[in-house]
Design a protein around this motif. Sequence first.
Motif, mmCIF file in Angstrom:
data_model
loop_
_atom_site.group_PDB
_atom_site.id
_atom_site.type_symbol
_atom_site.label_atom_id
_atom_site.label_comp_id
_atom_site.label_asym_id
_atom_site.label_seq_id
_atom_site.Cartn_x
_atom_site.Cartn_y
_atom_site.Cartn_z
ATOM 1 N N GLU A 16 0.833 -1.204 0.000
ATOM 2 C CA GLU A 16 0.000 0.000 0.000
ATOM 3 C C GLU A 16 0.868 1.256 0.000
ATOM 4 O O GLU A 16 0.590 2.214 -0.731
ATOM 5 C CB GLU A 16 -0.911 0.000 1.228
ATOM 6 C CG GLU A 16 -1.796 1.230 1.306
ATOM 7 C CD GLU A 16 -2.560 1.302 2.618
ATOM 8 O OE1 GLU A 16 -3.621 1.935 2.621
ATOM 9 O OE2 GLU A 16 -2.095 0.743 3.619
ATOM 10 N N SER A 17 1.933 1.256 0.794
ATOM 11 C CA SER A 17 2.780 2.447 0.837
ATOM 12 C C SER A 17 3.490 2.659 -0.493
ATOM 13 O O SER A 17 3.706 3.798 -0.906
ATOM 14 C CB SER A 17 3.790 2.339 1.976
ATOM 15 O OG SER A 17 4.735 1.325 1.716
ATOM 16 N N LEU A 18 3.838 1.574 -1.173
ATOM 17 C CA LEU A 18 4.469 1.721 -2.488
ATOM 18 C C LEU A 18 3.488 2.267 -3.524
ATOM 19 O O LEU A 18 3.834 3.110 -4.347
ATOM 20 C CB LEU A 18 5.040 0.382 -2.959
ATOM 21 C CG LEU A 18 6.283 -0.090 -2.236
ATOM 22 C CD1 LEU A 18 6.685 -1.477 -2.720
ATOM 23 C CD2 LEU A 18 7.430 0.875 -2.462
ATOM 24 N N TRP A 19 2.264 1.764 -3.506
ATOM 25 C CA TRP A 19 1.262 2.228 -4.480
ATOM 26 C C TRP A 19 0.820 3.653 -4.195
ATOM 27 O O TRP A 19 0.407 4.375 -5.103
ATOM 28 C CB TRP A 19 0.050 1.305 -4.489
ATOM 29 C CG TRP A 19 0.265 0.056 -5.264
ATOM 30 C CD1 TRP A 19 0.505 -1.181 -4.760
ATOM 31 C CD2 TRP A 19 0.285 -0.078 -6.689
ATOM 32 N NE1 TRP A 19 0.674 -2.075 -5.771
ATOM 33 C CE2 TRP A 19 0.539 -1.432 -6.970
ATOM 34 C CE3 TRP A 19 0.114 0.805 -7.749
ATOM 35 C CZ2 TRP A 19 0.623 -1.923 -8.261
ATOM 36 C CZ3 TRP A 19 0.197 0.307 -9.038
ATOM 37 C CH2 TRP A 19 0.447 -1.029 -9.286
ATOM 38 N N ALA A 20 0.855 4.069 -2.941
ATOM 39 C CA ALA A 20 0.394 5.405 -2.565
ATOM 40 C C ALA A 20 1.499 6.450 -2.614
ATOM 41 O O ALA A 20 1.268 7.600 -2.259
ATOM 42 C CB ALA A 20 -0.212 5.365 -1.161
ATOM 43 N N PHE A 21 2.682 6.103 -3.068
ATOM 44 C CA PHE A 21 3.788 7.047 -3.176
ATOM 45 C C PHE A 21 3.415 8.126 -4.198
ATOM 46 O O PHE A 21 3.035 7.807 -5.333
ATOM 47 C CB PHE A 21 5.054 6.294 -3.603
ATOM 48 C CG PHE A 21 6.316 7.057 -3.372
ATOM 49 C CD1 PHE A 21 6.718 7.406 -2.102
ATOM 50 C CD2 PHE A 21 7.114 7.431 -4.433
ATOM 51 C CE1 PHE A 21 7.885 8.098 -1.882
ATOM 52 C CE2 PHE A 21 8.284 8.131 -4.239
ATOM 53 C CZ PHE A 21 8.664 8.468 -2.950
ATOM 54 N N PRO A 22 3.457 9.419 -3.849
ATOM 55 C CA PRO A 22 2.951 10.474 -4.731
ATOM 56 C C PRO A 22 3.585 10.488 -6.126
ATOM 57 O O PRO A 22 2.890 10.699 -7.126
ATOM 58 C CB PRO A 22 3.272 11.764 -3.977
ATOM 59 C CG PRO A 22 3.366 11.358 -2.550
ATOM 60 C CD PRO A 22 3.883 9.964 -2.560
ATOM 61 N N HIS A 23 4.883 10.242 -6.204
ATOM 62 C CA HIS A 23 5.535 10.261 -7.518
ATOM 63 C C HIS A 23 5.033 9.117 -8.391
ATOM 64 O O HIS A 23 4.888 9.271 -9.602
ATOM 65 C CB HIS A 23 7.055 10.184 -7.365
ATOM 66 C CG HIS A 23 7.632 11.372 -6.664
ATOM 67 N ND1 HIS A 23 7.629 12.626 -7.228
ATOM 68 C CD2 HIS A 23 8.195 11.513 -5.441
ATOM 69 C CE1 HIS A 23 8.187 13.483 -6.393
ATOM 70 N NE2 HIS A 23 8.535 12.833 -5.289
ATOM 71 N N ARG A 24 4.749 7.977 -7.782
ATOM 72 C CA ARG A 24 4.234 6.845 -8.547
ATOM 73 C C ARG A 24 2.827 7.137 -9.057
ATOM 74 O O ARG A 24 2.488 6.818 -10.197
ATOM 75 C CB ARG A 24 4.240 5.588 -7.682
ATOM 76 C CG ARG A 24 3.786 4.370 -8.456
ATOM 77 C CD ARG A 24 3.738 3.141 -7.577
ATOM 78 N NE ARG A 24 3.251 2.023 -8.339
ATOM 79 C CZ ARG A 24 3.994 1.009 -8.721
ATOM 80 N NH1 ARG A 24 5.257 0.961 -8.406
ATOM 81 N NH2 ARG A 24 3.461 0.027 -9.411
ATOM 82 N N ILE A 25 2.006 7.763 -8.232
ATOM 83 C CA ILE A 25 0.646 8.100 -8.653
ATOM 84 C C ILE A 25 0.690 9.077 -9.822
ATOM 85 O O ILE A 25 -0.019 8.917 -10.823
ATOM 86 C CB ILE A 25 -0.158 8.690 -7.468
ATOM 87 C CG1 ILE A 25 -0.385 7.613 -6.409
ATOM 88 C CG2 ILE A 25 -1.479 9.259 -7.940
ATOM 89 C CD1 ILE A 25 -0.978 8.123 -5.129
ATOM 90 N N GLU A 26 1.550 10.088 -9.708
ATOM 91 C CA GLU A 26 1.665 11.069 -10.784
ATOM 92 C C GLU A 26 2.178 10.414 -12.067
ATOM 93 O O GLU A 26 1.662 10.668 -13.157
ATOM 94 C CB GLU A 26 2.600 12.200 -10.359
ATOM 95 C CG GLU A 26 2.677 13.328 -11.367
ATOM 96 C CD GLU A 26 3.541 14.474 -10.863
ATOM 97 O OE1 GLU A 26 3.868 15.334 -11.685
ATOM 98 O OE2 GLU A 26 3.861 14.489 -9.666
#
Length: 99
Positions: free
Chosen positions: A55-65
């Motif tokens: 979850e923390s990896l998927w919710a990383f802001p740079h990854r979302i962007e």
Amino acid sequence: MRDSVMWFLITSVVVSALFVVNVRHEHRIAYVAFQTEQARRDALDDEWGQLLVEESLWAFPHRIERDASRSLSMRAPNKDEIKFVGINARASEVQDGTR
């Protein structure tokens, strides 16, 4: 009289021994079930930890962007495209009578 007391005592000892055997057997069964549930709990704790990391990896802001720009062709707005709508904007509309 003495024989009947002796038979009573022997019978009591045998019945007590059978109860002890039965209770120990039930205790072993319950302990095995307890150990099984502890192992299951530990496995679920491990899975929970892995899910938290994921979850923390998927919710990383740079990854979302990055995913939003690649998959959905989204982009961050330019400064001139941003409009602020808030309490101050509504208060000025009411004062100007434009509302």
